[in-house]
Design an enzyme around this catalytic site. Structure first.
Site, mmCIF file in Angstrom:
data_model
loop_
_atom_site.group_PDB
_atom_site.id
_atom_site.type_symbol
_atom_site.label_atom_id
_atom_site.label_comp_id
_atom_site.label_asym_id
_atom_site.label_seq_id
_atom_site.Cartn_x
_atom_site.Cartn_y
_atom_site.Cartn_z
ATOM 1 N N CYS A 1 0.378 3.878 2.655
ATOM 2 C CA CYS A 1 0.826 3.482 3.994
ATOM 3 C C CYS A 1 2.315 3.794 4.151
ATOM 4 C CB CYS A 1 0.586 1.993 4.237
ATOM 5 S SG CYS A 1 -1.140 1.519 4.080
ATOM 6 N N CYS B 1 0.849 -1.192 0.000
ATOM 7 C CA CYS B 1 0.000 0.000 0.000
ATOM 8 C C CYS B 1 0.884 1.241 0.000
ATOM 9 C CB CYS B 1 -0.892 -0.044 1.248
ATOM 10 S SG CYS B 1 -1.622 1.536 1.704
#
Lengths: 122, 493
Positions: free
Chosen positions: A45, A42
């Site tokens: 993230c 991700c």
């Protein structure tokens, strides 16, 4: 006493940890799993994590910071996963104050000011 | 009337501590006192134009110690929780109706106040948080502090720990709203609750006496009864003062026929606690407004909804010369929301002679800021503002009531068209077939233009919104007649 960090993976471990620290302020950052080189699938993230970590010292005393990996991309995309169903998470990264409606989602986590506000708000 | 002064430009003078004639730069372009519907809308709008804005919001706790977060009355203790609890009551009715439509469930259905209150408060919490994030992202400075004027262009902000700070601004917007009024009788503040307490009450209110006949009183009485509680409404004189009285009486009748007790012509004179508890038991002693008759009643909860008072008396307005109506506490403003002090403006429920509605405050706040900082010229249109009362039988209205139309135009110059209707959804479960009602009031002298719209029935708010737009466009009866209806819906009537 300051604050402490717990790293967990998956929903059951998250819930168990949160319950163990019931009564103390609990903040949680939910991110996608990391590969062998420590990189998350991700990208948001990856951007958010250092911003959040830099603000951790603003959490109130006795706080518990739970760093929670939600699983691989396929598991996260499944609309029935427990993070979506029970914690009502809609995206990663999500930074929240457990037990309250206060949370920051995706790009909101990139902003140090907002992260600080979440940690210091009463 | 209020005189409009042109602001002194370009020099801004600060006359404090003997400083004179020096051009001054203020801490902020705009300080908004009050973080409710009007205040937040104005603050966010001003930030769009890159103005330096501060919002001061502070909730003085209720007599019972209750408080809430950023967002004002509507979000925390008004429209939002009210509509959610009204919906909870409607769902209860829907469950009852559902058996006639074939749904089968054997147990009787009960209601948990705690589950509902917790869900509602959770949602409100997310709204409070959302506003915090929005203000921060738009770079509006927010302080949870009580703002009051201490001198020209200067406010003092006091936070809940008593720490005081001074701030200056070129302009100010007062948007402090109102709080529920108390009766000023023994026991009122110690034992009674208001709408400020009801929506976060940590226990089921039980058998409740609602004092008042405002829309707040009737809406609360309505949903409490809809949730299965025993409810009594104590009314001093008429219901829904200011609303069409023909409709107000129909609303009252409907509520009475559906199990809500009304005590008319009485006011409480004393509240005593019989038993402590959550809820406890209270004795209410009331006197007739017409004679000397005294009555008593015992209730778990007494909810006061007798009116709201503006928060304008303790914010230092006298120190900067802002005139208020001493009797009502409201602030008179010109049609540009400016007070008698040129750099001080006001929006929302505190305005004299303006409607106390969230969308009005928001619109007024936004248009004001556009005029101040973006060359806007549009003023807020306070005429033909639609509204809805969410009593068990909902009431939507826009424009004149029948009695004000008669007063303004004369009975012979208005024509009223009306009809009862039976919502299709009510037929199968055999619900009332003659209670829903709609009427329009037309001005004969002006092409039978529709000047008043009233509907009493389910989803009244949704129905009314469209008609409000039509009235704003000057719809006439003929145009209305030539609009083909949607079938089968209530609005086609």
């Amino acid at each position: 006493m300051g604050w402490e960090e717990k790293q967990v993976r998956g929903y059951p471990e998250f819930v168990q940890t949160a319950q163990r620290y019931h009564g103390r302020p609990i903040f949680a950052l939910f991110c996608g799993d990391k590969d062998a080189e420590g990189r998350s699938w991700c990208p948001d993230c990856v951007t958010a994590e250092p911003v959040v970590r830099k603000e951790l010292h603003n959490m109130p005393n006795e706080s518990v910071f739970i760093y929670c990996l939600v699983g691989d991309r396929a598991h996260w995309k499944d609309p029935n996963n427990e993070f979506r169903k029970n914690l009502k998470l809609t995206a990663v990264p999500t930074l929240l104050k457990y037990g309250t409606p206060q949370k920051l989602v995706e790009e909101e986590c990139f902003k140090a000011e907002l992260v600080r506000m979440l940690f210091t708000e009463d | 009337s209020v005189q409009v002064h042109k602001e002194d430009k370009p020099q801004k003078l600060l006359e404090m501590n003997g400083h004179t004639s020096a051009p001054h730069s203020y801490d902020y372009d705009l300080i908004v006192i009050g973080g409710g519907s009007g205040g937040l809308a104005a603050a966010k709008e001003a930030a769009k134009y890159e103005k330096k804005v501060m919002v001061l919001d502070f909730v003085t706790p209720t007599p019972l110690g209750n408080s809430w977060g950023l967002g004002g009355t509507c979000v925390n203790v008004g429209c939002i929780p009210k509509k959610l609890m009204h919906q909870a009551a409607l769902l209860g009715q829907a469950l009852k109706d559902s058996r006639k439509f074939g749904w089968q469930f054997t147990e009787e259905v009960g209601h948990s106040w705690m589950t509902m209150a917790e869900s509602v408060q959770n949602y409100i919490g997310s709204l409070n948080w959302g506003y915090r994030v929005a203000l921060r992202e738009k770079k509006v400075t927010y302080e949870n502090a009580y703002g009051e004027f201490v001198g020209p262009h200067t406010v003092k902000a006091t936070n809940k720990r008593g720490v005081e700070k001074l701030y200056t601004a070129e302009r100010f917007l007062i948007a402090t709203g109102e709080r529920p009024r108390y009766l000023n009788i023994p026991g009122d503040k110690e034992y009674c609750i208001s709408s400020d307490d009801l929506f976060s009450l940590p226990y089921c209110p039980g058998k409740t006496l609602v004092v008042g006949a405002s829309y707040v009183a009737l809406e609360c009485a309505g949903f409490l009864a809809g949730l299965g509680l025993e409810v009594t409404v104590m009314v001093r004189s008429i219901l829904l003062r200011g609303f069409d009285q023909d409709i107000a009486n129909k609303i009252g009748d409907y509520m009475e026929e559906h199990g809500i007790n009304f005590i008319r012509g009485f006011v409480p004179i004393k509240i005593e606690q019989i038993e402590e508890g959550t809820p406890g038991r209270l004795k209410v002693i009331a006197k007739s407004t017409n004679g000397n008759q005294i009555i008593e009643g015992v209730y778990n909860t007494v909810l006061l909804a007798i009116g709201r008072d503006s928060c304008t008396r303790k914010i230092g307005l006298e120190k900067v010369g802002v005139k208020i109506n001493e009797k009502t506490g409201k602030i008179p403003v010109n049609d540009e929301e400016q007070t008698n002090v040129p750099y001080i403006y006001a929006v929302g429920d505190i305005l004299q002679d303006k409607l106390e509605l969230t969308p009005v405050a928001i619109q007024a706040g936004r248009l004001l800021v556009k005029r101040l900082y973006a060359g806007g010229t549009t003023k807020c249109d306070y005429v033909n503002v639609p509204t809805t009362v969410f009593t068990p039988l909902e009431y939507g209205a826009c424009g004149y009531s029948e009695e004000t139309a008669v007063e303004k135009f004369g009975e012979e110059n208005i024509e009223v068209y009306h009809s009862h209707f039976w919502p299709l959804e009510w037929t199968v479960p055999s619900r009332d077939n003659n209670k829903c009602y709609a009427k329009i009031i037309c001005n004969i002298q002006d092409n039978e233009r529709v000047i008043g719209f009233h509907v009493l029935g389910p989803n009244a708010g949704e129905i009314t919104q469209g008609f409000a737009a039509a009235i704003k466009c000057g719809m006439t009866k003929e145009q209305l007649d030539s609009t083909i209806g949607i079938h089968p819906v209530c609005a086609e009537v």
